[in-house]
Write an enzyme that holds these catalytic residues in place. Structure first.
Site, PDB file in Angstrom:
ATOM      1  N   ASP A  11       0.810  -1.221   0.000  1.00  0.00           N
ATOM      2  CA  ASP A  11       0.000   0.000   0.000  1.00  0.00           C
ATOM      3  C   ASP A  11       0.844   1.272   0.000  1.00  0.00           C
ATOM      4  O   ASP A  11       0.433   2.312   0.534  1.00  0.00           O
ATOM      5  CB  ASP A  11      -0.968   0.015   1.197  1.00  0.00           C
ATOM      6  CG  ASP A  11      -1.867  -1.198   1.205  1.00  0.00           C
ATOM      7  OD1 ASP A  11      -2.177  -1.710   0.111  1.00  0.00           O
ATOM      8  OD2 ASP A  11      -2.261  -1.636   2.300  1.00  0.00           O
ATOM      9  N   LYS A  14       1.713   2.190  -5.093  1.00  0.00           N
ATOM     10  CA  LYS A  14       2.238   1.643  -6.355  1.00  0.00           C
ATOM     11  C   LYS A  14       1.293   1.936  -7.524  1.00  0.00           C
ATOM     12  O   LYS A  14       1.733   2.336  -8.599  1.00  0.00           O
ATOM     13  CB  LYS A  14       2.427   0.115  -6.221  1.00  0.00           C
ATOM     14  CG  LYS A  14       3.454  -0.266  -5.162  1.00  0.00           C
ATOM     15  CD  LYS A  14       3.545  -1.772  -4.980  1.00  0.00           C
ATOM     16  CE  LYS A  14       2.325  -2.391  -4.322  1.00  0.00           C
ATOM     17  NZ  LYS A  14       2.101  -2.003  -2.916  1.00  0.00           N
ATOM     18  N   GLY A  38      -4.570  -4.303  -3.793  1.00  0.00           N
ATOM     19  CA  GLY A  38      -5.548  -3.271  -4.121  1.00  0.00           C
ATOM     20  C   GLY A  38      -4.758  -2.040  -4.496  1.00  0.00           C
ATOM     21  O   GLY A  38      -4.120  -1.422  -3.640  1.00  0.00           O
ATOM     22  N   HIS A  39      -4.736  -1.718  -5.780  1.00  0.00           N
ATOM     23  CA  HIS A  39      -3.941  -0.579  -6.257  1.00  0.00           C
ATOM     24  C   HIS A  39      -4.887   0.542  -6.675  1.00  0.00           C
ATOM     25  O   HIS A  39      -5.673   0.387  -7.610  1.00  0.00           O
ATOM     26  CB  HIS A  39      -3.047  -1.018  -7.427  1.00  0.00           C
ATOM     27  CG  HIS A  39      -1.988  -2.006  -7.014  1.00  0.00           C
ATOM     28  ND1 HIS A  39      -1.063  -2.534  -7.884  1.00  0.00           N
ATOM     29  CD2 HIS A  39      -1.699  -2.540  -5.796  1.00  0.00           C
ATOM     30  CE1 HIS A  39      -0.262  -3.360  -7.214  1.00  0.00           C
ATOM     31  NE2 HIS A  39      -0.636  -3.380  -5.953  1.00  0.00           N
ATOM     32  N   GLN A 220       2.062  -5.994  -3.208  1.00  0.00           N
ATOM     33  CA  GLN A 220       2.519  -6.112  -1.812  1.00  0.00           C
ATOM     34  C   GLN A 220       3.797  -5.283  -1.614  1.00  0.00           C
ATOM     35  O   GLN A 220       3.960  -4.289  -2.300  1.00  0.00           O
ATOM     36  CB  GLN A 220       2.729  -7.591  -1.413  1.00  0.00           C
ATOM     37  CG  GLN A 220       1.424  -8.383  -1.282  1.00  0.00           C
ATOM     38  CD  GLN A 220       0.841  -8.834  -2.603  1.00  0.00           C
ATOM     39  OE1 GLN A 220       1.509  -9.502  -3.378  1.00  0.00           O
ATOM     40  NE2 GLN A 220      -0.400  -8.483  -2.880  1.00  0.00           N
TER      41      GLN A 220
HETATM   42  P1  GDP Z   1      -0.812   0.341  -3.525  1.00  0.00           P
HETATM   43  O1  GDP Z   1      -1.366  -0.943  -3.049  1.00  0.00           O
HETATM   44  O2  GDP Z   1       0.667   0.441  -3.294  1.00  0.00           O
HETATM   45  O3  GDP Z   1      -1.173   0.682  -4.934  1.00  0.00           O
HETATM   46  O4  GDP Z   1      -1.460   1.464  -2.601  1.00  0.00           O
HETATM   47  P2  GDP Z   1      -3.024   1.583  -2.191  1.00  0.00           P
HETATM   48  O5  GDP Z   1      -3.773   2.077  -3.353  1.00  0.00           O
HETATM   49  O6  GDP Z   1      -3.478   0.325  -1.543  1.00  0.00           O
HETATM   50  O7  GDP Z   1      -2.931   2.623  -1.025  1.00  0.00           O
HETATM   51  C1  GDP Z   1      -2.428   3.904  -1.218  1.00  0.00           C
HETATM   52  C2  GDP Z   1      -3.519   4.914  -0.861  1.00  0.00           C
HETATM   53  O8  GDP Z   1      -2.953   6.200  -0.746  1.00  0.00           O
HETATM   54  C3  GDP Z   1      -4.587   5.039  -1.928  1.00  0.00           C
HETATM   55  O9  GDP Z   1      -5.800   5.380  -1.320  1.00  0.00           O
HETATM   56  C4  GDP Z   1      -4.076   6.184  -2.795  1.00  0.00           C
HETATM   57  O10 GDP Z   1      -5.123   6.862  -3.483  1.00  0.00           O
HETATM   58  C5  GDP Z   1      -3.462   7.062  -1.762  1.00  0.00           C
HETATM   59  N1  GDP Z   1      -2.288   7.864  -2.177  1.00  0.00           N
HETATM   60  C6  GDP Z   1      -1.294   7.529  -3.039  1.00  0.00           C
HETATM   61  N2  GDP Z   1      -0.346   8.507  -3.052  1.00  0.00           N
HETATM   62  C7  GDP Z   1      -0.750   9.437  -2.182  1.00  0.00           C
HETATM   63  C8  GDP Z   1      -0.203  10.690  -1.734  1.00  0.00           C
HETATM   64  O11 GDP Z   1       0.888  11.107  -2.113  1.00  0.00           O
HETATM   65  N3  GDP Z   1      -0.926  11.385  -0.798  1.00  0.00           N
HETATM   66  C9  GDP Z   1      -2.107  10.937  -0.317  1.00  0.00           C
HETATM   67  N4  GDP Z   1      -2.748  11.694   0.581  1.00  0.00           N
HETATM   68  N5  GDP Z   1      -2.663   9.795  -0.719  1.00  0.00           N
HETATM   69  C10 GDP Z   1      -1.986   9.039  -1.630  1.00  0.00           C
HETATM   70  P1  IMO Z   2      -0.872  -4.171  -2.258  1.00  0.00           P
HETATM   71  O1  IMO Z   2      -0.402  -4.696  -3.588  1.00  0.00           O
HETATM   72  C1  IMO Z   2      -0.965  -4.626   2.077  1.00  0.00           C
HETATM   73  C2  IMO Z   2      -0.956  -8.717   3.667  1.00  0.00           C
HETATM   74  C3  IMO Z   2      -2.213  -9.207   4.368  1.00  0.00           C
HETATM   75  C4  IMO Z   2      -1.615 -10.206   5.324  1.00  0.00           C
HETATM   76  C5  IMO Z   2      -0.464 -10.821   4.521  1.00  0.00           C
HETATM   77  C6  IMO Z   2      -0.817 -12.134   3.842  1.00  0.00           C
HETATM   78  O2  IMO Z   2      -2.184  -3.483  -2.323  1.00  0.00           O
HETATM   79  O3  IMO Z   2       0.202  -3.379  -1.599  1.00  0.00           O
HETATM   80  P2  IMO Z   2      -2.329 -12.808   1.768  1.00  0.00           P
HETATM   81  O4  IMO Z   2      -3.755 -12.484   1.446  1.00  0.00           O
HETATM   82  O5  IMO Z   2      -1.357 -12.333   0.747  1.00  0.00           O
HETATM   83  O6  IMO Z   2      -2.124 -14.251   2.118  1.00  0.00           O
HETATM   84  O7  IMO Z   2      -2.046 -11.993   3.126  1.00  0.00           O
HETATM   85  O8  IMO Z   2      -0.121  -9.864   3.555  1.00  0.00           O
HETATM   86  N1  IMO Z   2      -1.168  -8.198   2.297  1.00  0.00           N
HETATM   87  C7  IMO Z   2      -1.130  -6.898   1.970  1.00  0.00           C
HETATM   88  N2  IMO Z   2      -0.973  -5.798   2.745  1.00  0.00           N
HETATM   89  N3  IMO Z   2      -1.054  -4.491   0.747  1.00  0.00           N
HETATM   90  C8  IMO Z   2      -1.191  -5.587  -0.041  1.00  0.00           C
HETATM   91  O9  IMO Z   2      -1.162  -5.507  -1.397  1.00  0.00           O
HETATM   92  C9  IMO Z   2      -1.277  -6.858   0.565  1.00  0.00           C
HETATM   93  N4  IMO Z   2      -1.430  -8.121   0.101  1.00  0.00           N
HETATM   94  C10 IMO Z   2      -1.347  -8.930   1.168  1.00  0.00           C
HETATM   95  O10 IMO Z   2      -2.860  -8.167   5.014  1.00  0.00           O
HETATM   96  O11 IMO Z   2      -1.046  -9.544   6.430  1.00  0.00           O
HETATM   97 MG    MG Z   3      -2.926  -1.657  -1.823  1.00  0.00          MG
END
Ligand code: GDP
Ligand code: IMO
Ligand code: MG
Length: 416
Positions: A11, A14, A38-39, A220
């Site tokens: 998270d 990415k 979840g991207h 991840q």
């Molecule tokens: P990912 O899994 O690495 O793609 O990240 P996620 O989408 O799960 O989580 C990142 C969260 O932060 C999302 O809700 C994005 O919309 C948000 N986000 C990304 N970059 C920034 C930033 O620079 N500032 C803020 N406030 N939110 C951001």
């Molecule tokens: P993105 O790509 C954050 C965590 C789960 C759990 C562990 C194992 O959005 O960054 P799994 O379902 O893979 O067997 O869970 O890894 N986890 C993540 N945490 N971002 C993710 O993906 C994750 N994918 C798995 O919460 O602790």
């Molecule tokens: Mg994510």
């Protein structure tokens, strides 16, 4: 081939950054993980969350590839493509799916739920998407692959694997019923087959031979890597840079830039050690300001200060050439921002990551002066103290920070 991956516990942002960078690449390819990811992408006031499909899909002209290292749940895939279709994105001519990618069955999800429940307080906190059981079947040489859907005996193969799973599930005390998902699953398989199934390893190498630029998108983060993460509280795939070679079929010598992405602080969702976690009002403040709730499960993310011990370890493992810092805006308003530079253990201080991250380990912090809202479109316009934070982190890691994200929208990105 350039690689973008997360350096923390996932998270890191990415999805957003791949969407920004994708404008410069001909091909974007996911190399591991599955719908546990979840991207999030934001543009023109709209927000999209992708789970299996690469984050380059909003850039017209880009080819998007789901590599062999990815695990696919056809039910979730179908939901994702219909969400994108509703947004006006048709992927029939631009998406390629590896025949060697493994399929997540409804019974894999049932196994994930059963094993997690049986672990009780020791559970990993998995996303319950069936990731662990699917990769276990892959390495155990029992898995079903995307290419198998083209075989005449696919249904029989499906049933054999499902029956095997039913035998295992019978050993668990609680019954997990997945029968109602089977019909939907086969609809998902039909949907998957409407897209271009391919030997994507040959395609990717062909693109590279012709001088096309390829961006590999990780899921991840490094601290969730199956080998190097905080085992056993990890995911079941190789999230590090080497995973991009395996998950796409590209030789290591073809890797160019490695973009390592990190938040200006740290978060973790699910169980497992997190040395700099804040259990106080500051942690709550970070969660509120950063909207730190999981994009896949909606769970609140645990929050804490930046951990340089873990970050340096991740940079080493991945050979990061460029750092990208996200969520700098979330740290606005603090008088001071803290950064863990070393850990205090029974044996003394260390700057390197120990084998176990025990709860009695104590992070030792540096403090940097805080900043106000970074309303800026160029690096020079950023508050002086944020520039100071960037320079401090570059000194501590020895790697340049080439991009700073100051908001979730694709436009809120500052390059240097
Ligand atoms: P990912 O899994 O690495 O793609 O990240 P996620 O989408 O799960 O989580 C990142 C969260 O932060 C999302 O809700 C994005 O919309 C948000 N986000 C990304 N970059 C920034 C930033 O620079 N500032 C803020 N406030 N939110 C951001
Ligand atoms: P993105 O790509 C954050 C965590 C789960 C759990 C562990 C194992 O959005 O960054 P799994 O379902 O893979 O067997 O869970 O890894 N986890 C993540 N945490 N971002 C993710 O993906 C994750 N994918 C798995 O919460 O602790
Ligand atoms: Mg994510």
């Amino acid at each position: 081939m350039d690689v973008l991956l997360g350096l923390q516990w996932g998270d890191e942002g990415k999805g957003k950054v791949v969407d920004v960078l994708a404008a410069r690449y001909g091909v974007v390819a996911r190399f591991q993980g599955g719908p546990n990811a979840g991207h999030s992408l934001e543009m023109e006031g709209k927000r999209y969350v992708l789970h299996t499909i690469p984050s380059g899909v909003f850039r017209p002209g880009a080819v998007n590839i789901i590599g062999n290292g990815v695990v696919i749940d056809p039910i979730i895939f179908r939901e994702e493509v219909s969400m994108l279709e509703a947004a006006g994105i048709d992927l029939h001519s631009s998406l390629y799916i590896s025949r060697k990618a493994h399929l997540i069955l409804p019974s894999h999800r049932a196994l994930d739920a059963a094993t997690e429940q049986a672990k009780g307080k020791d559970r990993v906190g998995s996303t319950l998407k069936g990731i662990g059981p699917t990769y276990m079947d892959k390495t155990g040489r029992n898995g079903l692959r995307v290419g198998d859907t083209e075989l005449p005996d696919f249904k029989a193969r499906y049933q054999a694997l499902r029956d095997k799973h039913c035998g295992i599930l019978a050993q668990y005390p609680t019954e997990v019923d997945f029968a109602q998902h089977e019909e939907e699953w086969f609809k998902g398989v039909e949907c998957l087959r409407e897209y271009q199934l391919a030997d994507t390893e040959v395609m990717v190498n062909g693109y590279l031979d012709r001088g096309e630029s390829v961006l590999a998108e990780g899921a991840q983060g490094t601290m969730l890597d199956i080998d190097f993460g905080s085992y056993p509280f990890v995911t079941s795939s190789s999230t590090v840079c080497a995973g991009a070679c395996i998950g796409l079929g590209v030789a290591p010598a073809r890797v160019g830039r490695v973009y390592g992405i990190f938040k200006a602080y740290c978060t973790r969702v699910g169980a497992g050690p997190f040395p700099t976690e804040l259990h106080d009002a500051t942690g709550e403040l970070l969660r509120e300001a950063g909207h730190e709730f999981g994009a896949t499960t909606g769970r609140p993310r645990r929050c804490g200060w930046l951990d340089l011990v873990a970050l340096r370890y991740a940079i080493m493992l991945n050979g990061v050439t460029d750092l990208i810092m996200t969520k700098a805006d979330v740290l606005s308003g603090f008088d001071a921002v803290r950064v863990a530079t070393r850990y205090l253990l029974h044996s003394g201080e260390t700057r390197t990551l120990p084998y176990t991250l025990d709860s009695d380990l104590q992070p030792l912090y540096d403090e940097c002066p805080g900043w106000q809202t970074p309303n800026a479109s160029t690096y020079g316009e950023l508050p002086g103290n944020l520039q100071h934070y960037v320079a401090y982190l570059e000194r501590e890691t020895g790697v340049p920070i080439s991009m700073i994200s100051v908001g979730p929208d694709r436009s809120q990105t500052i390059e240097r």
